[in-house]
Design a protein around this motif. Structure first.
Motif, PDB file in Angstrom:
ATOM      1  N   ASP A 279       0.822  -1.218   0.000  1.00 21.26           N
ATOM      2  CA  ASP A 279       0.000   0.000   0.000  1.00 21.26           C
ATOM      3  C   ASP A 279       0.854   1.266   0.000  1.00 21.26           C
ATOM      4  OD1 ASP A 279      -2.222  -1.597   0.019  1.00 21.26           O
ATOM      5  OD2 ASP A 279      -2.585  -1.421   2.179  1.00 21.26           O
ATOM      6  N   ILE A 280       2.002   1.193   0.647  1.00 22.22           N
ATOM      7  CA  ILE A 280       2.900   2.353   0.679  1.00 22.22           C
ATOM      8  C   ILE A 280       3.375   2.679  -0.730  1.00 22.22           C
ATOM      9  CG2 ILE A 280       5.106   3.238   1.535  1.00 22.22           C
ATOM     10  CD1 ILE A 280       4.756   1.505   3.998  1.00 22.22           C
ATOM     11  N   TRP A 281       3.683   1.630  -1.503  1.00 19.94           N
ATOM     12  CA  TRP A 281       4.133   1.838  -2.884  1.00 19.94           C
ATOM     13  C   TRP A 281       3.014   2.403  -3.748  1.00 19.94           C
ATOM     14  CZ3 TRP A 281       8.622   2.371  -5.088  1.00 19.94           C
ATOM     15  CH2 TRP A 281       8.713   2.327  -6.469  1.00 19.94           C
ATOM     16  N   ALA A 282       1.805   1.941  -3.539  1.00 17.83           N
ATOM     17  CA  ALA A 282       0.666   2.461  -4.302  1.00 17.83           C
ATOM     18  C   ALA A 282       0.474   3.953  -4.031  1.00 17.83           C
ATOM     19  CB  ALA A 282      -0.601   1.682  -3.941  1.00 17.83           C
ATOM     20  N   GLU A 283       0.620   4.357  -2.767  1.00 12.93           N
ATOM     21  CA  GLU A 283       0.511   5.776  -2.418  1.00 12.93           C
ATOM     22  C   GLU A 283       1.657   6.575  -3.017  1.00 12.93           C
ATOM     23  OE1 GLU A 283      -0.800   9.344  -0.541  1.00 12.93           O
ATOM     24  OE2 GLU A 283      -1.756   7.476  -1.205  1.00 12.93           O
ATOM     25  N   TYR A 284       2.856   5.992  -3.016  1.00 13.82           N
ATOM     26  CA  TYR A 284       4.026   6.646  -3.612  1.00 13.82           C
ATOM     27  C   TYR A 284       3.813   6.885  -5.107  1.00 13.82           C
ATOM     28  CZ  TYR A 284       8.849   7.152  -5.298  1.00 13.82           C
ATOM     29  OH  TYR A 284       9.987   7.594  -5.910  1.00 13.82           O
ATOM     30  N   CYS A 285       3.273   5.882  -5.796  1.00 13.09           N
ATOM     31  CA  CYS A 285       3.016   6.014  -7.232  1.00 13.09           C
ATOM     32  C   CYS A 285       1.949   7.065  -7.514  1.00 13.09           C
ATOM     33  CB  CYS A 285       2.598   4.663  -7.818  1.00 13.09           C
ATOM     34  SG  CYS A 285       3.917   3.426  -7.828  1.00 13.09           S
ATOM     35  N   ARG A 286       1.013   7.210  -6.595  1.00 12.62           N
ATOM     36  CA  ARG A 286      -0.018   8.233  -6.767  1.00 12.62           C
ATOM     37  C   ARG A 286       0.586   9.634  -6.639  1.00 12.62           C
ATOM     38  NH1 ARG A 286      -3.220  11.555  -4.053  1.00 12.62           N
ATOM     39  NH2 ARG A 286      -2.277  11.041  -2.037  1.00 12.62           N
ATOM     40  N   LEU A 287       1.497   9.793  -5.691  1.00 13.10           N
ATOM     41  CA  LEU A 287       2.118  11.097  -5.461  1.00 13.10           C
ATOM     42  C   LEU A 287       3.197  11.419  -6.490  1.00 13.10           C
ATOM     43  CD1 LEU A 287       2.465  10.897  -1.569  1.00 13.10           C
ATOM     44  CD2 LEU A 287       0.839  12.296  -2.864  1.00 13.10           C
ATOM     45  N   VAL A 288       3.877  10.388  -6.990  1.00 19.63           N
ATOM     46  CA  VAL A 288       4.922  10.569  -8.014  1.00 19.63           C
ATOM     47  C   VAL A 288       4.552   9.677  -9.201  1.00 19.63           C
ATOM     48  CG1 VAL A 288       7.396  10.556  -8.486  1.00 19.63           C
ATOM     49  CG2 VAL A 288       6.590  10.880  -6.136  1.00 19.63           C
ATOM     50  N   PRO A 289       3.673  10.147 -10.089  1.00 21.59           N
ATOM     51  CA  PRO A 289       3.136   9.279 -11.141  1.00 21.59           C
ATOM     52  C   PRO A 289       4.108   8.966 -12.275  1.00 21.59           C
ATOM     53  CG  PRO A 289       2.288  11.503 -11.374  1.00 21.59           C
ATOM     54  CD  PRO A 289       3.058  11.482 -10.093  1.00 21.59           C
ATOM     55  N   TRP A 290       5.132   9.793 -12.454  1.00 18.75           N
ATOM     56  CA  TRP A 290       6.033   9.598 -13.604  1.00 18.75           C
ATOM     57  C   TRP A 290       7.164   8.647 -13.249  1.00 18.75           C
ATOM     58  CZ3 TRP A 290       3.327  11.126 -17.403  1.00 18.75           C
ATOM     59  CH2 TRP A 290       2.474  12.221 -17.262  1.00 18.75           C
ATOM     60  N   ARG A 291       7.449   7.730 -14.165  1.00 21.83           N
ATOM     61  CA  ARG A 291       8.465   6.700 -13.918  1.00 21.83           C
ATOM     62  C   ARG A 291       9.893   7.240 -14.132  1.00 21.83           C
ATOM     63  NH1 ARG A 291       6.354   1.235 -14.431  1.00 21.83           N
ATOM     64  NH2 ARG A 291       4.114   1.279 -14.713  1.00 21.83           N
ATOM     65  N   ILE A 292      10.162   7.797 -15.318  1.00 23.34           N
ATOM     66  CA  ILE A 292      11.517   8.283 -15.639  1.00 23.34           C
ATOM     67  C   ILE A 292      11.487   9.737 -16.125  1.00 23.34           C
ATOM     68  CG2 ILE A 292      13.524   7.965 -17.137  1.00 23.34           C
ATOM     69  CD1 ILE A 292      12.942   4.983 -17.184  1.00 23.34           C
ATOM     70  N   LEU A 293      10.696  10.008 -17.154  1.00 26.31           N
ATOM     71  CA  LEU A 293      10.639  11.338 -17.754  1.00 26.31           C
ATOM     72  C   LEU A 293       9.291  11.990 -17.470  1.00 26.31           C
ATOM     73  CD1 LEU A 293      11.929  13.515 -19.510  1.00 26.31           C
ATOM     74  CD2 LEU A 293      11.044  12.322 -21.533  1.00 26.31           C
TER      75      LEU A 293
END
Length: 297
Positions: A279-293
């Motif tokens: 769940d922590i990773w899911a929240e992280y991806c929501r806050l930082v949606p871009w992978r590289i660029l």
């Protein structure tokens, strides 16, 4: 001292490539069979066996195998980086003696030399990277360190040795900016991650770090993209190829390969982090949606 010509590597590149390739194959088999017999229980030396010979030989059995007290993972990557520099210096010597060491050659040599020397200056930051943390030492890394890094990352130098490229001033300025931006992003992102791992309260860009779940950093470069360091590495790779101009795709093998590798590695890292942090990773991806660029990928 006159013991050998400085062009010896450039003159014997194919022989050195063949010998290094054979050596890497032998070493990878030794690592495989030695790793299977390991009785260590530490995470670095404990054997990780999948049951598939190809997979275990390719990816490795141990995370950080040692030989006579030497960490082989660091040893091989050091050898590869030094090999890359020595190949480039030999190529530069051959160009200089032939009178063809123009601005394109100098830019390429300077960018690569800066990158390699900077690696050794900041080698401690490597301890926070995927290679050290997660990759086991098998044929993939041994071949990558001893053969792929020195002999393919220097393709631009080999190409410039046989092809004269005269870049306009504007192209040289753009090339320098690409290198500078890539270096700042690559080194800055890796430094922030390393400092955060060692001191979670260390200031980032002059402010206290923002963290998700007490573990995942979303400040600085790591709040812009989840793998912002990969963007910097790709820009650096591109800057090594730009001095070769646009007449051939051959000098652009390195940035093309690196793009494919880093996207593949980013996907593997995402899967690993998703399983680890949930769940922590899911929240992280929501806050930082871009992978590289940012705004692209």
């Amino acid at each position: 001292m006159g013991w050998m010509t400085p062009t010896v590597v450039a003159d014997r590149g194919l022989e050195l490539l063949s010998a290094t390739f054979i050596f890497s194959v032998i070493v990878s088999f030794l690592l495989y069979f030695t790793g299977l017999r390991s009785r260590h229980q530490s995470s670095s030396l404990r054997p990780h066996v999948s049951g598939s010979f190809i997979q275990d030989w390719w990816l490795g059995v141990q995370l950080n195998p040692h030989f006579m007290g030497v960490d082989l993972k660091f040893f091989f990557v050091r050898a590869g980086m030094m090999g890359w520099l020595l190949i480039n210096l030999s190529l530069f010597a051959k160009s200089y003696l032939a009178g063809s060491a123009n601005l394109s050659v100098i830019l390429y040599q300077f960018f690569c030399a800066w990158y390699i020397i900077d690696y050794f200056v900041h080698e401690e930051f490597m301890t926070s990277t995927w290679d050290i943390i997660a990759e086991r030492l098998g044929y993939m890394l041994v071949f990558g360190d001893l053969v792929f890094i020195p002999f393919t990352f220097s393709i631009q130098g080999w190409w410039l040795l046989r092809n004269k490229v005269e870049l306009p001033l504007l192209a040289c300025v753009a090339n320098c900016l690409t290198f500078l931006i890539g270096y700042i992003v690559f080194r800055g992102a890796n430094k922030q991650k390393h400092l955060f791992k060692n001191n979670p309260k260390a200031l980032i860009w002059g402010k206290p770090p923002k963290v998700v779940g007490g573990k995942l950093l979303i400040s600085g470069y790591w709040g812009i993209a989840r793998h912002c360091n990969y963007l910097g590495d790709l820009l650096l790779a591109l800057s090594f190829s730009l001095p070769c101009g646009a007449s051939s795709a051959i000098p652009y093998f390195y940035p093309t390969y690196l793009l494919i590798l880093l996207i593949w590695r980013e996907r593997r890292d995402e899967a690993r982090c998703s399983a680890k942090y949930k769940d922590i990773w899911a929240e992280y991806c929501r806050l930082v949606p871009w992978r590289i660029l940012p705004y692209v990928y």
